[in-house]
Design an enzyme around this catalytic site. Structure first.
Site, PDB file in Angstrom:
ATOM      1  N   GLY A   1      -2.963  -6.529  -7.429  1.00  0.00           N
ATOM      2  CA  GLY A   1      -3.052  -6.467  -5.680  1.00  0.00           C
ATOM      3  C   GLY A   1      -2.093  -5.569  -4.518  1.00  0.00           C
ATOM      4  CB  CYS A   2      -1.374  -6.051  -1.487  1.00  0.00           C
ATOM      5  SG  CYS A   2      -0.126  -5.350  -0.064  1.00  0.00           S
ATOM      6  CG  PHE A   3       4.088  -4.351  -3.777  1.00  0.00           C
ATOM      7  CD1 PHE A   3       3.937  -3.941  -2.037  1.00  0.00           C
ATOM      8  CD2 PHE A   3       4.482  -3.179  -4.219  1.00  0.00           C
ATOM      9  CE1 PHE A   3       4.183  -2.972  -1.345  1.00  0.00           C
ATOM     10  CE2 PHE A   3       4.506  -1.710  -3.669  1.00  0.00           C
ATOM     11  CZ  PHE A   3       4.375  -1.650  -2.263  1.00  0.00           C
TER      12      PHE A   3
END
EC number: 1.8.4.11
Length: 199
Positions: free
Chosen positions: A27-29
């Protein structure tokens, strides 16, 4: 006349610590990076893009879902302090939800997929074994959908994405999606926790 061996020469003879790297997409890093930064034995974490077919992709292009790349993190670690298996455990339990297909929380698309990019046969085997074990034990109500793929090229994300969480602690997205991951890591793995606050 033989010159005395100086400190610099002595240091040059000392073997450098054998560090290894691991690449995870979850997902979002921003949150994934922050989780791994808090692990003892982790030397650095870099947010970036991998798994696609576009050279030098930018954030906006990756976010469009048209590059094939996933947001990912490259973790450099000391295997004498923290093992690859431990990194896998943290990845599967607190860094993200491995049962969500092509999404994490509010972020939807293949660029937010769950994936492990291996750089050796050993990493590949350990990642596959971890997934098989989680599914066999029915650890989650749904099966793990994490992809295991060879690492080909990792592109560092733009500078403003690095250590993003600790520069945006009050941002609603961070508060609701990422800070709970940090709290879960501290509570579930106290022996691994290192208070780096974004090293």
């Amino acid at each position: 006349m033989v010159a005395p061996v100086g400190l610099a020469a002595q240091a040059a003879k000392s073997p450098a610590p054998a560090l290894e790297t691991a690449v995870f997409a979850g997902g979002c890093f921003w949150g994934v990076e922050a989780v791994f930064e808090h692990l003892k034995g982790v030397r650095s974490v870099v947010s970036g893009y991998t798994g696609g077919n576009v050279v030098n992709p930018g954030y906006d292009y990756v976010s469009s879902g048209r590059t094939g790349h996933a947001e990912a993190v490259r973790v450099t670690f000391d295997p004498k302090v923290v093992s690859y298996e431990t990194l896998l455990t943290v990845f599967f339990t607190v860094a993200h939800d491995p049962t969500e297909l092509n999404r994490q929380g509010p972020d939807i698309g293949t660029q937010y997929r769950s994936a492990i990019y291996f750089s050796s046969a050993d990493q590949q085997q350990k990642a596959a074994a971890a997934i098989a074990q989680l599914n066999a034990a029915k650890t989650y109500r749904k099966p793990v959908v994490t992809q295991v793929a060879p690492l080909e090229k990792f592109y560092d994300a733009e500078r403003y994405h690095q250590n993003y969480l600790y520069s945006h602690m009050d941002q609603p997205y961070i508060v609701y999606n990422d800070l709970p991951k940090i709290d879960a890591l501290r509570k579930r793995f106290p022996s691994l926790w290192e208070d780096t606050s974004g090293k």
